[in-house]
Design an enzyme around this catalytic site. Structure first.
Site, short mmCIF file in Angstrom:
data_model
loop_
_atom_site.label_atom_id
_atom_site.label_comp_id
_atom_site.label_asym_id
_atom_site.label_seq_id
_atom_site.Cartn_x
_atom_site.Cartn_y
_atom_site.Cartn_z
CE1 TYR A 233 0.36 0.79 4.62
CE2 TYR A 233 0.21 -1.60 4.39
CZ TYR A 233 0.53 -0.48 5.14
OH TYR A 233 1.01 -0.64 6.41
CG HIS A 281 5.24 2.25 2.15
ND1 HIS A 281 3.94 1.85 2.31
CD2 HIS A 281 5.66 2.63 3.36
CE1 HIS A 281 3.61 1.99 3.58
NE2 HIS A 281 4.62 2.45 4.24
#
Ligand code: NAG
Ligand code: NAG
Ligand code: NAG
Ligand code: NAG
Ligand code: NAG
Ligand code: NAG
Length: 305
Positions: A233, A281
């Site tokens: 995410y 990330h």
């Protein structure tokens, strides 16, 4: 200086209106009303200059908002904890008993150019002397553990919005808007706990009257559309940047990416920390996206020193 420019713009608009009133009988409405007073406005005709990137209707939550189940199902997998959507709704309701019903935001208007500085935490800010220019913007958005003290000439000293989540929270000034990211129901419980047990007399963690909560559906949209589902995410920093594109008309981005040695590190660390990576990330994907947004003049990107 800024006030003078604003007064000048105001005066010119007023004289424009007088001329306009004189010709009112011959007035033909323009094809399109501009949405802001900057040189360019973001999301003109609802689209960015980049294909497929549209304005998300509700980036911040209000009390009445009902999170669609498919967005909840995406969100609950970020940091799984075995809860369900009715737990989510119940806890969000509690949060909104403590914070404003609607996020305190300034709407866009044809007479106004809202400018944002998004200040990331990269070491490339050191020796940049961006401080004055950052402070000059209407909104200064800082992220997680980002702070000014001792670095004012490079990072500025104003903070209007501070983006944070549970694990990154630190005490912020009570004139700063806390912008809260949540990744699990425990984060909602934390917000409720922090706000309902504020020590009286002592300084609170943040001012609840200025608080806003980011919509999980917006986080999903950033992951799926802006980053094409790369990585687990998006980072809080990247999401803060996309949020800025939604609350400002002109966005200046600082302190993202590695330093000139190629180390990903924070500006307040004495020695560059080689161990810092970008976790789950998609750091490089995000960086390339920022560069692409800059190439399309959606934002202005300052790469530091
Ligand atoms: C918005 O639409 C108008 C009219 O269709 C067009 O002239 C203008 O170039 C568009 N603006 C952008 C930024 O696409
Ligand atoms: C929320 O919904 C209720 C009932 O539908 C409505 O009366 C109220 O005005 C809404 N509040 C906001 C802030 O939209
Ligand atoms: C959701 O979980 C709670 C316990 O945390 C439980 O009481 C409730 O029945 C569950 N609801 C649904 C729809 O599964
Ligand atoms: C921030 O910096 C400006 C200019 O350097 C200074 O005038 C101001 O007092 C500073 N404000 C704070 C809160 O430190
Ligand atoms: C903010 O802090 C100042 C002093 O630090 C205090 O006087 C003021 O009451 C606080 N305001 C709020 C809304 O908490
Ligand atoms: C990163 O930081 C370390 C520690 O200060 C330094 O030795 C190294 O040269 C820097 N650059 C790279 C590419 O690792």
């Amino acid at each position: 200086m800024k006030t003078i420019v604003r007064l000048l713009i105001f005066f010119l608009s007023v004289s424009g209106i007088c001329v306009f009133l004189g010709e009112v009988s011959r007035y033909v409405p323009p094809q399109e009303q501009r949405s802001c007073a900057c040189d360019r406005c973001l999301f003109e005709n609802d689209t960015l200059a980049i294909e497929g990137l549209r304005k998300f209707p509700q980036p911040l939550l209000s009390r009445n908002y009902s999170l669609p189940e498919e967005d909840y199902n995406w969100w609950k997998r970020l940091q799984p904890e075995g809860r369900n959507i009715s737990d989510y709704r119940k806890n969000m309701e509690r949060v909104f008993q403590l914070i404003p019903d609607n996020p305190p935001l300034e709407a866009s208007s044809p007479g106004r150019c809202r400018t944002c500085a998004v200040v990331g935490n990269s070491r490339n800010l050191l020796k940049s002397h961006y401080g004055l220019f950052i402070d000059f913007q209407d909104y200064v958005i800082r992220i997680n553990r980002g702070h000014s003290k001792g670095f004012e000439s490079d990072v500025g000293n104003r903070t209007t919005h501070h983006v944070m989540y549970l694990e990154s929270a630190s005490q912020i000034d009570n004139t700063t808007h806390p912008v809260l990211f949540t990744f699990k129901i425990r984060d909602l419980e934390w917000i409720t706990r922090v706000l309902s047990t504020q020590p009286s007399g002592k300084k609170s963690l943040f001012n609840k009257d200025l608080a806003m909560v980011v919509n999980p559906a917006f986080m999903r949209n950033i992951h799926q559309v802006w980053l094409q589902k790369k990585g687990a995410y998006p980072s809080t920093g990247f999401m803060a940047l996309v949020l800025a594109l939604h609350i400002c008309d002109e966005v200046h981005v600082f302190g993202f990416g590695a330093d000139s040695d190629g180390n990903w590190s924070h500006y307040w660390e004495k020695v560059p920390n080689k161990k810092i990576k970008t976790g789950g990330h998609p750091g490089n994907v995000e960086y390339e996206m920022i560069e692409e947004l800059a190439r399309h003049q959606v934002l202005k990107f300052y790469t530091g020193w």
